[in-house]
Design an enzyme around this catalytic site. Structure first.
Site, PDB file in Angstrom:
ATOM      1  N   THR A  33       1.690   3.119  -7.231  1.00 45.97           N
ATOM      2  CA  THR A  33       2.107   3.602  -5.924  1.00 45.97           C
ATOM      3  C   THR A  33       1.520   4.994  -5.757  1.00 45.97           C
ATOM      4  OG1 THR A  33       4.021   3.934  -4.439  1.00 45.97           O
ATOM      5  CG2 THR A  33       4.279   4.643  -6.737  1.00 45.97           C
ATOM      6  N   VAL A  51       0.855  -1.179   0.000  1.00 48.38           N
ATOM      7  CA  VAL A  51       0.000   0.000   0.000  1.00 48.38           C
ATOM      8  C   VAL A  51       0.894   1.233   0.000  1.00 48.38           C
ATOM      9  CG1 VAL A  51      -2.025  -1.049   1.040  1.00 48.38           C
ATOM     10  CG2 VAL A  51      -0.251  -0.166   2.526  1.00 48.38           C
ATOM     11  N   CYS A  52       0.462   2.217  -0.749  1.00 51.19           N
ATOM     12  CA  CYS A  52       1.183   3.482  -0.863  1.00 51.19           C
ATOM     13  C   CYS A  52       2.617   3.211  -1.334  1.00 51.19           C
ATOM     14  CB  CYS A  52       1.117   4.235   0.471  1.00 51.19           C
ATOM     15  SG  CYS A  52       1.436   6.006   0.340  1.00 51.19           S
ATOM     16  N   VAL A  53       3.594   3.812  -0.686  1.00 58.73           N
ATOM     17  CA  VAL A  53       4.971   3.688  -1.163  1.00 58.73           C
ATOM     18  C   VAL A  53       5.612   2.370  -0.761  1.00 58.73           C
ATOM     19  CG1 VAL A  53       5.297   6.176  -1.260  1.00 58.73           C
ATOM     20  CG2 VAL A  53       5.892   4.949   0.819  1.00 58.73           C
TER      21      VAL A  53
END
Length: 327
Positions: A134, A114-116
């Site tokens: 991302t 998740v995310c970065v």
């Protein structure tokens, strides 16, 4: 009899808090909505176990140290952390976390970031030859650091085989809901979304951005005000001539200023705003296509069809079948 779905979430210093707690809450609510039959068992694993300070300053208590994670995992979930630089956020890639993820991935049925956290998966070699997403702010970094990865900065999440990658911040909830839907079906995932009072359950192919957010803020306040007007009046006359008159500028001067401030032409911006409005109606209502076209300023179903296909690669009917959310 419930299924044992063991979910291990990596936790490390300065990890984004919501990236951890958001998915954990989704899995907990799935258990509740199914009377425990979902069988999700969430564990937090950190470099040394014990408390870990998140980017929000809140401390999380790990269940396990990295070295103690063994046995079969249903899902390995990897959130991210960023370092703030003068030019913007930079995804943090901790070699210890990367090594642990690389070694633990073979134990898991599926892997998700998740995310970065996608940067960690990429550094572990888990995204080579795959398409991934991302957070939009570090997508260029991911593409530059890992040329073997096809980076798509737009979607909410991307699934490529058993590896899932999600966009930033609140998109962690969308990805977790998609994992629940894969395991238990759309009905359970929608029930969890209702419990979370989420406006809608977004699908992976949807964009991280609304039209206004996809463009940088204008240096001129009147252009930003015009952008708001366009979003709120998509069924109005939004021709270049009408917009120029509203700005009290000649058409040529207005078109030049608008492109300088937004990076696109007035016509292209208006069409994108109208497509976004149409997508919301297709997702959330049963309005006939002629009414959708009229409400969004397209004038005809044929014009709606052309614009939606150009921007999303699909037809209005196909888009509604895929992304319909209302009961």
């Amino acid at each position: 009899m419930s299924t044992n779905r063991r979910v291990v979430i990596a936790v490390f210093p300065d990890v984004d808090l919501l990236d951890v707690t958001g998915p954990a809450e989704v899995f907990a609510l799935a258990n509740r909505e199914t009377g425990g039959a979902a069988g999700y068992r969430v564990q937090l694993a950190g470099p040394e176990g014990g408390p870990v300070r998140t980017s929000a300053g809140v401390r999380l208590l790990c269940d396990l140290a990295f070295a103690d994670v063994d046995g079969v995992l249903d899902t390995l979930l990897v959130p991210g952390a960023v370092d703030l630089h003068p030019d913007g956020p930079v995804a943090r890639v901790d070699p210890e976390v990367v090594a642990w993820v690389k070694g633990t991935a073979p134990l898991a049925r599926r892997i998700a970031s998740v995310c970065v956290g996608a940067h960690v998966l990429a550094a572990a070699g888990l995204l080579d030859g795959r398409t991934a997403t991302t957070h939009w702010s570090t997508a260029a970094q991911l593409a530059a650091d890992h040329p073997a990865v096809t980076v798509d900065p737009d979607p909410i999440f991307v699934r490529c085989g058993q590896v899932w990658t999600g966009a930033g911040i609140s998109a962690c909830m969308d990805l977790a809901l998609a994992l629940v839907a894969e395991d238990l079906g759309e009905e359970v995932a929608l029930a969890v979304a209702r419990q979370l009072v989420m406006y809608l359950k977004r699908q992976g192919g949807q964009s991280q951005f609304s039209v206004p957010l996809s463009r940088p803020p204008a240096t001129r306040r009147d252009i930003d005000e015009l952008r708001s007007y366009i979003a709120e009046h998509v069924d109005a006359d939004l021709s270049t001539a009408a917009l120029a008159a509203r700005m009290c500028l000649s058409e040529r001067h207005f078109a030049r200023v608008f492109r300088q401030e937004t990076g696109t032409t007035p016509g292209a911006y208006v069409e994108a705003a109208r497509v976004e409005a149409a997508r919301r109606l297709l997702e959330g209502t049963d309005q006939p296509l002629d009414q959708v076209a009229s409400a969004c300023g397209f004038g005809s179903v044929e014009t709606l069809h052309r614009a939606l296909r150009k921007q999303t690669g699909t037809t209005p009917a196909a888009y509604r079948r895929r992304f319909r959310t209302a009961g």
